[in-house]
Design an enzyme around this catalytic site. Structure first.
Site, PDB file in Angstrom:
ATOM      1  N   LYS A   1      -1.738  -4.279   5.405  1.00 31.24           N
ATOM      2  CA  LYS A   1      -2.876  -5.064   4.919  1.00 31.24           C
ATOM      3  C   LYS A   1      -2.475  -5.892   3.699  1.00 31.24           C
ATOM      4  O   LYS A   1      -2.729  -7.077   3.618  1.00 31.24           O
ATOM      5  CB  LYS A   1      -4.025  -4.106   4.586  1.00 31.24           C
TER       6      LYS A   1
ATOM      7  N   GLU B   1       6.941   1.476   1.057  1.00 29.19           N
ATOM      8  CA  GLU B   1       7.578   2.090   2.226  1.00 29.19           C
ATOM      9  C   GLU B   1       7.728   1.075   3.361  1.00 29.19           C
ATOM     10  O   GLU B   1       8.780   0.962   4.000  1.00 29.19           O
ATOM     11  CB  GLU B   1       6.732   3.273   2.738  1.00 29.19           C
TER      12      GLU B   1
ATOM     13  N   GLY C   1      -8.181   0.183   5.091  1.00 28.06           N
ATOM     14  CA  GLY C   1      -6.975   0.583   5.832  1.00 28.06           C
ATOM     15  C   GLY C   1      -7.250   1.642   6.884  1.00 28.06           C
ATOM     16  O   GLY C   1      -6.859   1.511   8.038  1.00 28.06           O
ATOM     17  N   ARG C   2      -7.964   2.699   6.505  1.00 24.20           N
ATOM     18  CA  ARG C   2      -8.176   3.812   7.447  1.00 24.20           C
ATOM     19  C   ARG C   2      -9.248   3.498   8.491  1.00 24.20           C
ATOM     20  O   ARG C   2      -9.528   4.321   9.359  1.00 24.20           O
ATOM     21  CB  ARG C   2      -8.502   5.093   6.684  1.00 24.20           C
TER      22      ARG C   2
ATOM     23  N   GLU D   1      -9.087  10.791   2.583  1.00 19.99           N
ATOM     24  CA  GLU D   1      -8.941   9.620   1.711  1.00 19.99           C
ATOM     25  C   GLU D   1     -10.328   9.032   1.414  1.00 19.99           C
ATOM     26  O   GLU D   1     -10.537   8.423   0.366  1.00 19.99           O
ATOM     27  CB  GLU D   1      -8.043   8.564   2.376  1.00 19.99           C
TER      28      GLU D   1
ATOM     29  N   HIS E   1      -1.695  30.531  19.361  1.00 25.59           N
ATOM     30  CA  HIS E   1      -0.534  31.406  19.166  1.00 25.59           C
ATOM     31  C   HIS E   1       0.114  31.184  17.810  1.00 25.59           C
ATOM     32  O   HIS E   1       1.261  31.555  17.598  1.00 25.59           O
ATOM     33  CB  HIS E   1       0.466  31.185  20.310  1.00 25.59           C
TER      34      HIS E   1
ATOM     35  N   LYS F   1       1.319   5.433  -6.151  1.00 25.94           N
ATOM     36  CA  LYS F   1       2.100   4.226  -5.850  1.00 25.94           C
ATOM     37  C   LYS F   1       2.652   3.633  -7.144  1.00 25.94           C
ATOM     38  O   LYS F   1       3.813   3.258  -7.232  1.00 25.94           O
ATOM     39  CB  LYS F   1       1.202   3.166  -5.188  1.00 25.94           C
TER      40      LYS F   1
END
Ligand code: F6P
Length: 530
Positions: free
Chosen positions: A206, A212, A268-269, A354, A385, A496
């Site tokens: 965005k 990263e 973003g999410r 978030e 399990h 960040k």
């Protein structure tokens, strides 16, 4: 000043928590044999059974009152009409506009945003068709066979989760790859499996400023140039971008017409419905991508129009609030009984944590009650399990959402039957437990542990769209009742900023940091310069 936890309804819920603390969910069914019918809901091909919750009629009525007395109706209307509800970032929140399949205008700053959204979709359609039909060619004239999305957080989790969930719809000649982690081993492993002549990289960010993603994108570009002997000006057929920051994408070397734009008002999410969904359109085709949006749109209409007591996102949100604020639950488990949905819990972690991981309210004051839960989970039956032991017999109280789809392909029916019956058995066991006489203490399961069951007729784009939108709105309703801003993420910004600062100051011995950080910086520096 209004304080949520001082309100009459909140106090009433506290009393009800005390009053019903020894209630058994199973007894609610004995008292009311119609409980399942009453506490289940269908929307299209999505069915929610919320009858196995530790919620009496009185509790449910008080929870509804909590919603009625909150600003839910007002904020819901504000969200859908493009008002600035993300106050700290001074933005509207309009992922719902991206999947608006009706013809109503949505106005931001005096301008209808729908024409731009439709133009964006058109561009997505043209491009995804070209790639899928083998008409978009690499620099040597070969068709594209590998799609590599480079992005992180919302620019990775949404498209990644959907592509995996809808693997059965994937174009047979395309393979999908997602690079997110800044760990160089991640990109190295993916690049090893690629042929540069047939690879298409999507730089998905965005802001076009995420460390990263930029590191990974630059490494991918370097690899491409080295492998092919091309010059930078030739990367056009192999690198496209999805971003709101066109200038930075062009600076990186992406051709202007290969930049898929979206807007600051898409969080973003919440962005998989925008051009961030490009990998989805490439994988399953544009028409299927539209079905995903249509499913979400159907949930949006339901959320807007259904009365609160028949409203799926509202009901799920209220159940969560009951457990978080009145019964002391700290976490929420999400267990899809569907291997294709193995990334759904990770996606939900960002969506929920978030959004509602906040301790300051809309007025900037610390809240005096708990907010968003820790969301976690993995697929069943695997989880049975691993961690189900703690869910059955541990000391903690953990509500569970089970999710499954009913239909599978005919070659897997025997497996699917086992999968679904395992899920039913677990939901039943969590509620009833096993405290039969003669049962040794160590073997007795107390039960009375609540769950929702969400069933889809099948794991189709439409149903998945509705399911994701259901959780988005659930998170929104909870944030609204808690009076927090579900649409910023200042905590992430801190990390960040510090990462940038530390990477700059690691060279010189800095006293700006605590002893521990300084000590660790020295060890890292020593190691890096070996
Ligand atoms: O994790 C923080 C965050 O800002 C998310 O909200 C966002 O999805 C992610 O970083 C990636 O940001 P961008 O798309 O700008 O690279």
């Amino acid at each position: 000043m209004y304080a949520l936890d001082q309100s009459v309804t909140w106090k009433k819920l506290e009393q009800l928590a005390e009053k019903t603390k020894d209630d058994r969910i199973a007894d609610y069914f004995t008292a009311n044999p119609a409980r399942f019918d009453k506490m289940s809901l269908r929307l299209g091909e999505l069915f929610l059974d919320y009858s196995k919750n530790k919620i009496s009629d009185e509790v449910f009525a008080a929870l509804l009152q909590l919603a009625e007395h909150s600003s839910l109706r007002q904020r819901r209307a504000q969200m859908f009409s493009g008002d600035i509800i993300n106050a700290t970032e001074k933005r509207p929140v309009l992922h719902v506009a991206l999947r608006n399949r009706g013809d109503e205008a949505i106005v931001v700053n005096g301008q209808d945003v729908m024409p731009d959204i439709r133009a964006g979709l058109k561009k997505l359609e043209t491009f995804s068709n070209q790639v899928r039909d083998g008409k978009w060619l690499g620099y040597t004239g070969k068709r594209i066979r590998h799609i590599i999305n480079i992005g992180i957080g919302g620019s990775d989790l949404g498209p990644n989760m959907v592509c995996r969930a809808l693997l059965n719809y994937k174009h047979p000649e395309l393979s999908m790859h997602f690079i997110s982690n800044v760990d160089g081993q991640h990109i190295k492993k993916v690049l090893k499996s690629l042929d540069p002549e047939t690879s298409l990289f999507i730089v998905s960010t965005k802001t076009f400023s995420t460390q990263e993603t930029l590191l990974n994108a630059n490494s991918a570009k370097r690899w491409f140039l080295q492998e092919t002997g091309c010059v930078e000006a030739d990367i056009g057929q192999h690198f496209v971008a999805v971003s709101t920051n066109k200038a930075a994408a062009m600076e990186f070397g992406i051709r202007q017409d290969s930049i898929f734009e979206f807007w600051a008002w898409v969080g973003g999410r919440y962005s998989l419905w925008s051009s961030i969904g490009l990998p989805i359109a490439l994988s399953i085709g544009y028409d299927r991508f539209i079905e995903l949006l249509e499913g979400a749109y159907e949930m949006d209409r339901h959320f807007l129009e259904a009365p609160l007591d028949k409203n799926m996102p509202v009901i799920m949100a209220l159940i969560g609030i009951w457990y978080t604020n009145f019964l002391g639950a700290e976490t929420q488990a999400v267990i899809p009984y569907d291997q294709a949905m193995h990334q759904f819990p990770s996606f939900l972690q960002q969506l929920d944590m978030e959004s509602n991981g906040k301790s300051v309210d809309m007025e900037g004051k610390p809240v005096s009650y708990d907010t968003g839960p820790i969301v976690w989970g993995q697929t069943g039956s695997n989880g049975q399990h691993a961690f189900f032991q703690l869910l059955h017999q541990g000391t903690r109280f953990i509500p569970i959402d089970f999710i499954a789809s009913l239909k599978t392909d005919e070659t897997a029916e025997e497996h699917h039957f086992a999968l679904l019956t395992n899920m039913l058995a677990q939901a039943n066991a969590f509620m009833n437990g096993d405290v039969s006489e003669g049962q040794q203490g160590y073997a007795s399961c107390p039960g009375n542990r609540p769950s929702n069951v969400l069933l889809m007729d099948e794991l189709s784009p439409r149903n998945l769209g509705a399911l994701i939108a259901l959780y988005e709105h659930k998170v929104f309703v909870q944030g609204t009742i808690w009076n927090i801003n579900s649409f910023d993420q200042w905590g992430v910004q801190l990390g960040k900023r510090l990462a940038t600062e530390i990477s700059r100051s690691i060279e010189r011995k800095s006293t700006d940091y605590d002893e521990s950080t300084q000590g660790l910086m020295a060890i890292v520096k020593q190691h890096m310069s070996k």
